[in-house]
Scaffold this motif. Sequence first.
Motif, PDB file in Angstrom:
ATOM      1  N   UNK A  37       0.886  -1.174   0.000  1.00 17.94           N
ATOM      2  CA  UNK A  37       0.000   0.000   0.000  1.00 17.94           C
ATOM      3  C   UNK A  37       0.917   1.216   0.000  1.00 17.94           C
ATOM      4  N   UNK A  38       0.721   2.124  -0.941  1.00 15.15           N
ATOM      5  CA  UNK A  38       1.544   3.340  -0.952  1.00 15.15           C
ATOM      6  C   UNK A  38       0.704   4.520  -0.476  1.00 15.15           C
ATOM      7  N   UNK A  39       1.296   5.322   0.400  1.00 22.68           N
ATOM      8  CA  UNK A  39       0.647   6.543   0.877  1.00 22.68           C
ATOM      9  C   UNK A  39       1.526   7.693   0.426  1.00 22.68           C
ATOM     10  N   UNK A  40       0.955   8.661  -0.273  1.00 18.30           N
ATOM     11  CA  UNK A  40       1.812   9.700  -0.842  1.00 18.30           C
ATOM     12  C   UNK A  40       1.454  11.098  -0.350  1.00 18.30           C
ATOM     13  N   UNK A  41       2.501  11.920  -0.243  1.00 15.50           N
ATOM     14  CA  UNK A  41       2.344  13.346   0.058  1.00 15.50           C
ATOM     15  C   UNK A  41       2.054  14.096  -1.235  1.00 15.50           C
ATOM     16  N   UNK A  42       1.773  15.365  -1.075  1.00 14.20           N
ATOM     17  CA  UNK A  42       1.706  16.268  -2.227  1.00 14.20           C
ATOM     18  C   UNK A  42       3.117  16.483  -2.754  1.00 14.20           C
ATOM     19  N   UNK A  43       3.263  16.859  -4.030  1.00 11.83           N
ATOM     20  CA  UNK A  43       4.582  17.171  -4.560  1.00 11.83           C
ATOM     21  C   UNK A  43       5.204  18.266  -3.687  1.00 11.83           C
ATOM     22  N   UNK A  44       6.519  18.200  -3.488  1.00 17.43           N
ATOM     23  CA  UNK A  44       7.189  19.151  -2.581  1.00 17.43           C
ATOM     24  C   UNK A  44       6.780  20.589  -2.888  1.00 17.43           C
ATOM     25  N   UNK A  45       6.450  21.315  -1.862  1.00 16.86           N
ATOM     26  CA  UNK A  45       6.114  22.735  -2.025  1.00 16.86           C
ATOM     27  C   UNK A  45       4.650  23.014  -2.320  1.00 16.86           C
ATOM     28  N   UNK A  46       3.906  21.965  -2.718  1.00 22.25           N
ATOM     29  CA  UNK A  46       2.520  22.208  -3.133  1.00 22.25           C
ATOM     30  C   UNK A  46       1.630  22.595  -1.946  1.00 22.25           C
ATOM     31  N   UNK A  47       1.818  21.946  -0.792  1.00 22.05           N
ATOM     32  CA  UNK A  47       0.978  22.296   0.360  1.00 22.05           C
ATOM     33  C   UNK A  47       1.206  23.759   0.765  1.00 22.05           C
ATOM     34  N   UNK A  48       2.467  24.183   0.741  1.00 17.79           N
ATOM     35  CA  UNK A  48       2.748  25.596   1.048  1.00 17.79           C
ATOM     36  C   UNK A  48       2.116  26.525   0.002  1.00 17.79           C
ATOM     37  N   UNK A  49       2.214  26.113  -1.228  1.00 16.28           N
ATOM     38  CA  UNK A  49       1.629  26.911  -2.314  1.00 16.28           C
ATOM     39  C   UNK A  49       0.121  27.072  -2.098  1.00 16.28           C
ATOM     40  N   UNK A  50      -0.531  25.969  -1.719  1.00 15.36           N
ATOM     41  CA  UNK A  50      -1.987  25.998  -1.518  1.00 15.36           C
ATOM     42  C   UNK A  50      -2.372  26.880  -0.326  1.00 15.36           C
ATOM     43  N   UNK A  51      -1.615  26.769   0.769  1.00 10.09           N
ATOM     44  CA  UNK A  51      -1.928  27.617   1.942  1.00 10.09           C
ATOM     45  C   UNK A  51      -1.783  29.077   1.583  1.00 10.09           C
ATOM     46  N   UNK A  52      -0.675  29.409   0.915  1.00  7.04           N
ATOM     47  CA  UNK A  52      -0.424  30.801   0.538  1.00  7.04           C
ATOM     48  C   UNK A  52      -1.549  31.319  -0.351  1.00  7.04           C
ATOM     49  N   UNK A  53      -1.963  30.473  -1.297  1.00  3.40           N
ATOM     50  CA  UNK A  53      -3.008  30.894  -2.238  1.00  3.40           C
ATOM     51  C   UNK A  53      -4.340  31.094  -1.525  1.00  3.40           C
ATOM     52  N   UNK A  54      -4.640  30.206  -0.580  1.00  2.00           N
ATOM     53  CA  UNK A  54      -5.913  30.316   0.137  1.00  2.00           C
ATOM     54  C   UNK A  54      -5.963  31.627   0.915  1.00  2.00           C
ATOM     55  N   UNK A  55      -4.857  31.952   1.587  1.00  2.00           N
ATOM     56  CA  UNK A  55      -4.818  33.218   2.341  1.00  2.00           C
ATOM     57  C   UNK A  55      -4.968  34.404   1.397  1.00  2.00           C
ATOM     58  N   UNK A  56      -4.218  34.332   0.284  1.00  2.00           N
ATOM     59  CA  UNK A  56      -4.272  35.439  -0.673  1.00  2.00           C
ATOM     60  C   UNK A  56      -5.695  35.625  -1.200  1.00  2.00           C
ATOM     61  N   UNK A  57      -6.356  34.514  -1.469  1.00  2.00           N
ATOM     62  CA  UNK A  57      -7.721  34.608  -2.019  1.00  2.00           C
ATOM     63  C   UNK A  57      -8.650  35.314  -1.035  1.00  2.00           C
ATOM     64  N   UNK A  58      -8.527  34.949   0.246  1.00  2.00           N
ATOM     65  CA  UNK A  58      -9.401  35.572   1.245  1.00  2.00           C
ATOM     66  C   UNK A  58      -9.098  37.059   1.401  1.00  2.00           C
TER      67      UNK A  58
END
Length: 472
Positions: A37-58
């Motif tokens: 069974x493989x469990x995978x993370x997001x590609x490196x940097x993507x979670x940070x990118x998403x958080x930054x974008x969510x804040x920017x959107x708000x």
Amino acid sequence: MQRITMKFGGTSVASAVAIQQVMEILRRHFETGSQVIAVVSALAGVTDLLTGAARAAAEGRRSVWQEAALQLRDRHAEVLQALVRDGAQREVAQGEVDALVAEFEGLCGALEVVAELTPRVHDQILALGERLSSRVIATALRAAGVQAQQFDATQLIVTDDDHQNANVEFNRTQVCIDRVLLPALERGELPIVTGFIGRTPEGATTTLGRGGSDYSAALIAAASHCNELIIWTDVDGVMTTDPRIDPRARVLSQVSYQEVGELAFYGAKVLHPRTVQPVQERNIPLRVRNTFNPEHEGTLIASQSAASATVIKAVTSVSHVGLLTVSGSGMMGVPGIAGRAFLATARVGANILMISQASSEQSFCFVVLDDRAHAVQHALQSEFTGEIEHRLIEHVELLEDVVILTVVGSGMRGTPGIAGRVFTTMGAQEINVVAIAQGASECSISFVVEEDNHERAVIALHELALEPVLAK
Ligand code: ASP
Ligand code: MG
């Protein structure tokens, strides 16, 4: 038959080249007859990118999240382009990527309108990283002839609604894993599961805290009765200290669950702190290995630790913390002061990392992250207004710019002289120790020093992990 859960972190799946290594590792285990069974993370940097974008959107900064959408599409398309030759297969996967990016854009657009980022929407956005990575990786594996099947962990891991740091409901999770994941293994498939995310019973997407994919993998390994959990990362294993502070740091070949729990809690970035609990409960060995150096055995984490001549096995540190001290001679023999202090701390949302009280009962101190330290100081001052007025409590002090140092080694239990050696070392370095705590497990000693002494203290303590302590 061997059944193994393998978790691949963000750097291990950062690019097409890295994912190729992952595919090799998976194929090697899968094709030799193990269930994987493989469990995978997001590609490196993507979670940070998403958080930054969510804040920017708000905050109405549209160009930021639109740029993020382009990056998301490009990075995943690049992987598909490199690893999926077959045009039809690639188009299907690209369609999935586009749909998820469209979901991202829809959420960001909505955030612009409501101008408020709620934890619930934040989780929905962060979850996209793993939903994307797992899909492209599963497609790449199928294109390479491996029978991989993608799963969103929203189908597998049930949690409460404490968004961004949700707590797992174990029984319900077990039911889902039995019903959804085990049949996939029976069918001979290789499940590729999103790390990091779960779902409430009502169906809202949740996340398990930053770095939570390790924990997802441990939950899945335990619930599916695996023989082993391997955390594939970008270092060779658990190290004796942070190699950026002391380049003499080396990989530990074997540590106990308890030791690694202390290490993870006290700053070693190697595992999410909750990872150990599910596998320890079922006595499943856990290995930390390097995707980029797969020949290396890594670190084995199991119920027994390897005997070590040094007793002290590793040294970690947590900076960006503040030390609060509540003191006053009138506190002696008055029950409830510490209890009220900790409740007041909890009410401002601060987590306590270390506590210490001397038996004179004239003061006690504790450590919190420095972003909450001032709020805690104010909360304590208002909680104890009466006591301060009556001079029962004289001070509520905050010492900033300090660091917690922790030395870990289960051999400390029943070995006299370790604490003496640790503090003699600090004395020899002329480093002042501000507060000390040792858990009853006797598996670690933690203490606080000023941030200015941080690196010097780590290097001096690390000596003790490199040389046999008791030889002297
Ligand atoms: N992608 C998430 C994070 O960066 C979870 C993980 O990788 O463990 O925090
Ligand atoms: Mg991690």
